[in-house]
Design a protein around this motif. Structure first.
Motif, PDB file in Angstrom:
ATOM      1  N   ARG A 166      26.117 -29.015-117.369  1.00  0.00           N
ATOM      2  CA  ARG A 166      27.401 -29.870-117.103  1.00  0.00           C
ATOM      3  C   ARG A 166      28.631 -29.624-117.843  1.00  0.00           C
ATOM      4  O   ARG A 166      28.651 -29.487-118.993  1.00  0.00           O
ATOM      5  CB  ARG A 166      27.402 -31.590-117.121  1.00  0.00           C
ATOM      6  CG  ARG A 166      28.403 -32.155-116.421  1.00  0.00           C
ATOM      7  CD  ARG A 166      27.852 -33.875-116.187  1.00  0.00           C
ATOM      8  NE  ARG A 166      27.194 -34.018-115.004  1.00  0.00           N
ATOM      9  CZ  ARG A 166      25.688 -34.133-114.921  1.00  0.00           C
ATOM     10  NH1 ARG A 166      25.059 -34.085-116.000  1.00  0.00           N
ATOM     11  NH2 ARG A 166      25.277 -34.119-113.617  1.00  0.00           N
ATOM     12  N   GLU A 225      36.853 -35.419-115.262  1.00  0.00           N
ATOM     13  CA  GLU A 225      36.133 -34.906-113.963  1.00  0.00           C
ATOM     14  C   GLU A 225      35.063 -33.733-114.528  1.00  0.00           C
ATOM     15  O   GLU A 225      35.363 -33.017-115.386  1.00  0.00           O
ATOM     16  CB  GLU A 225      37.293 -34.231-113.039  1.00  0.00           C
ATOM     17  CG  GLU A 225      37.748 -35.190-112.231  1.00  0.00           C
ATOM     18  CD  GLU A 225      36.867 -36.070-111.162  1.00  0.00           C
ATOM     19  OE1 GLU A 225      35.994 -35.559-110.689  1.00  0.00           O
ATOM     20  OE2 GLU A 225      37.327 -37.376-111.163  1.00  0.00           O
ATOM     21  N   VAL A 261      31.717 -31.082-113.467  1.00  0.00           N
ATOM     22  CA  VAL A 261      30.857 -30.290-112.458  1.00  0.00           C
ATOM     23  C   VAL A 261      29.420 -30.021-113.014  1.00  0.00           C
ATOM     24  O   VAL A 261      29.121 -29.663-114.215  1.00  0.00           O
ATOM     25  CB  VAL A 261      31.522 -29.042-111.881  1.00  0.00           C
ATOM     26  CG1 VAL A 261      32.892 -29.059-111.268  1.00  0.00           C
ATOM     27  CG2 VAL A 261      31.826 -28.032-113.202  1.00  0.00           C
ATOM     28  N   ASN A 315      24.846 -22.684-108.011  1.00  0.00           N
ATOM     29  CA  ASN A 315      25.128 -23.818-107.246  1.00  0.00           C
ATOM     30  C   ASN A 315      26.169 -24.610-108.129  1.00  0.00           C
ATOM     31  O   ASN A 315      25.978 -24.933-109.196  1.00  0.00           O
ATOM     32  CB  ASN A 315      24.242 -24.791-106.971  1.00  0.00           C
ATOM     33  CG  ASN A 315      23.341 -24.140-105.890  1.00  0.00           C
ATOM     34  OD1 ASN A 315      22.315 -23.423-106.179  1.00  0.00           O
ATOM     35  ND2 ASN A 315      23.707 -24.434-104.550  1.00  0.00           N
ATOM     36  N   MET A 345      28.333 -28.319-108.307  1.00  0.00           N
ATOM     37  CA  MET A 345      28.608 -29.341-107.602  1.00  0.00           C
ATOM     38  C   MET A 345      29.769 -30.565-108.424  1.00  0.00           C
ATOM     39  O   MET A 345      29.312 -30.575-109.476  1.00  0.00           O
ATOM     40  CB  MET A 345      27.238 -30.276-107.356  1.00  0.00           C
ATOM     41  CG  MET A 345      27.427 -31.683-106.518  1.00  0.00           C
ATOM     42  SD  MET A 345      26.164 -32.572-106.330  1.00  0.00           S
ATOM     43  CE  MET A 345      25.882 -33.228-108.043  1.00  0.00           C
ATOM     44  N   ASP A 371      30.717 -33.836-109.614  1.00  0.00           N
ATOM     45  CA  ASP A 371      30.121 -34.909-109.848  1.00  0.00           C
ATOM     46  C   ASP A 371      30.705 -36.147-109.011  1.00  0.00           C
ATOM     47  O   ASP A 371      30.268 -37.006-108.146  1.00  0.00           O
ATOM     48  CB  ASP A 371      29.844 -35.327-111.172  1.00  0.00           C
ATOM     49  CG  ASP A 371      29.000 -34.343-111.739  1.00  0.00           C
ATOM     50  OD1 ASP A 371      27.807 -34.294-111.377  1.00  0.00           O
ATOM     51  OD2 ASP A 371      29.132 -34.124-113.069  1.00  0.00           O
ATOM     52  N   SER A 372      32.008 -36.122-108.949  1.00  0.00           N
ATOM     53  CA  SER A 372      32.549 -37.519-108.243  1.00  0.00           C
ATOM     54  C   SER A 372      32.648 -37.423-107.006  1.00  0.00           C
ATOM     55  O   SER A 372      32.748 -38.481-106.206  1.00  0.00           O
ATOM     56  CB  SER A 372      33.968 -37.706-109.022  1.00  0.00           C
ATOM     57  OG  SER A 372      34.971 -36.623-108.476  1.00  0.00           O
ATOM     58  N   THR A 373      32.797 -36.020-106.437  1.00  0.00           N
ATOM     59  CA  THR A 373      32.815 -36.002-104.948  1.00  0.00           C
ATOM     60  C   THR A 373      31.522 -35.602-104.032  1.00  0.00           C
ATOM     61  O   THR A 373      31.317 -35.607-102.823  1.00  0.00           O
ATOM     62  CB  THR A 373      33.852 -35.098-104.437  1.00  0.00           C
ATOM     63  OG1 THR A 373      33.767 -34.061-104.996  1.00  0.00           O
ATOM     64  CG2 THR A 373      35.298 -35.689-105.026  1.00  0.00           C
ATOM     65  N   SER A 374      30.686 -35.131-104.983  1.00  0.00           N
ATOM     66  CA  SER A 374      29.483 -34.381-104.598  1.00  0.00           C
ATOM     67  C   SER A 374      29.541 -33.200-103.603  1.00  0.00           C
ATOM     68  O   SER A 374      28.748 -32.770-102.908  1.00  0.00           O
ATOM     69  CB  SER A 374      28.484 -35.294-103.570  1.00  0.00           C
ATOM     70  OG  SER A 374      28.069 -36.551-104.461  1.00  0.00           O
ATOM     71  N   VAL A 375      30.919 -32.671-103.624  1.00  0.00           N
ATOM     72  CA  VAL A 375      31.155 -31.430-103.069  1.00  0.00           C
ATOM     73  C   VAL A 375      30.550 -30.053-103.634  1.00  0.00           C
ATOM     74  O   VAL A 375      30.404 -30.410-104.961  1.00  0.00           O
ATOM     75  CB  VAL A 375      32.678 -31.146-102.988  1.00  0.00           C
ATOM     76  CG1 VAL A 375      33.251 -29.799-102.371  1.00  0.00           C
ATOM     77  CG2 VAL A 375      33.413 -32.166-102.092  1.00  0.00           C
ATOM     78  N   GLU A 376      29.906 -29.158-103.014  1.00  0.00           N
ATOM     79  CA  GLU A 376      29.214 -28.141-103.572  1.00  0.00           C
ATOM     80  C   GLU A 376      29.509 -26.817-103.165  1.00  0.00           C
ATOM     81  O   GLU A 376      30.035 -26.617-101.853  1.00  0.00           O
ATOM     82  CB  GLU A 376      27.776 -28.271-102.968  1.00  0.00           C
ATOM     83  CG  GLU A 376      26.862 -29.638-103.650  1.00  0.00           C
ATOM     84  CD  GLU A 376      25.313 -29.427-103.625  1.00  0.00           C
ATOM     85  OE1 GLU A 376      24.747 -28.253-103.761  1.00  0.00           O
ATOM     86  OE2 GLU A 376      24.900 -30.242-102.901  1.00  0.00           O
TER      87      GLU A 376
END
Length: 297
Positions: A89, A133, A135, A150, A152, A154-159
């Protein structure tokens, strides 16, 4: 011994002197190398005749990303057993940062400019204070030279997703996609696997019944196991799990001794000596890490 160099008397004598053991030949050194190469090819091709054989391959170079001041942050360390999937992270560096650039690098130098760049990913993050923020960056790598990255938020789950394939790889796109599906099972943190959660729960149950000295022993062993879980290296984890289980078995068998300081000291010294002999003590740097107070929250 196998391979051409073992035919040299100087090599045989040096190994015999260094290892304090007699060298042995189980067959023709050249034939054994050829058989090994053929078996290796069969395993990579997943042929039925060798599908049950286990072959440990390793990552030849460290794989990581660029972080502050263009420094290399390793994710998959050199000599990690393959296939492997490891996640780390990372947080934003500036206030109101809107984008994170993930540069993927291969090499051993601390500065990424001295390593080889394999690819790059960009992800958008909501503006916030620096460090708020984050990732999750996951590298998944296998023996065919396929590196899947990959990222991602964390706050929006956008990958975002990137696949880097070794230029020497001759697999078709269909074969690569199939292999990526097979690797999906690795994308589970070791902490979430049933065999590991069971051991942690067992240790917590023992801890609840224990006195002061036993609790200190169990706490250190639990922290050691947590340390190996965070490394996400299957070979290290296998040995760490064996040590953790052995420690709990010993604690259960000697529960009554822990209330007597002299007997506890004798038990503790004996157990750690046995652990060293059985190669359960696999990370000598753990004592320094443990001493800094990195307890699991």
């Amino acid at each position: 011994l196998v391979g051409g160099s073992c035919k040299m008397p100087a090599v045989r004598l040096y190994l015999q002197h260094s290892l304090k053991k007699d060298v042995a030949f189980l067959g023709s050194p050249d034939t054994i190398v050829a058989l090994g190469a053929g078996t290796y090819a069969g395993i990579k091709e997943r042929q039925a005749e060798v599908k049950d054989m286990l072959l440990t391959d390793v990552c030849p170079f460290t794989l990581g990303i660029d972080v502050k001041d263009m420094m290399m942050s390793p994710i998959i360390e050199r000599n990690t057993a393959l296939p492997v999937s490891i996640a780390r992270r990372y947080v934003t560096r500036y206030d109101n940062q809107k984008e994170i650039n993930i540069g993927v690098y291969q090499g051993e130098a601390p500065n990424v400019n001295d390593n080889i760049q394999l690819g790059q990913l960009k992800v958008s993050v909501p503006p916030a204070e620096a460090g708020k923020e984050s990732v999750l960056v996951r590298f998944t790598y296998d023996i065919n030279g396929i590196l899947e990255v990959n990222v991602m938020v964390d706050s929006t789950s956008v990958e975002k997703h990137l696949v880097i394939v070794d230029e020497k790889n001759v697999m078709s796109q269909k074969e690569i996609n199939q292999r990526l599906k097979e690797l999906a099972c690795l994308k589970i943190h070791p902490r979430e696997r049933e065999e590991n959660t069971y051991l942690l729960a067992r240790c917590e149950a023992l801890y609840a019944q224990a006195g002061t000295q036993l609790r200190e022993f169990l706490m250190q062993e639990m922290e050691y196991f947590n340390y190996q879980l965070e490394k996400q290296d299957e070979l290290r984890l296998k040995k760490g799990r064996k040590r953790f289980e052995s420690a709990m078995n010993a604690a259960e068998d000697n529960m009554k001794l822990f209330d007597i300081e002299s007997k506890f000291d004798s038990f503790s010294e004996k157990w750690y000596e046995e652990a060293r002999e059985e190669e359960l003590d696999i990370d000598h740097g753990f004592e320094d890490w443990f001493g800094k107070g990195h307890f699991t929250s």
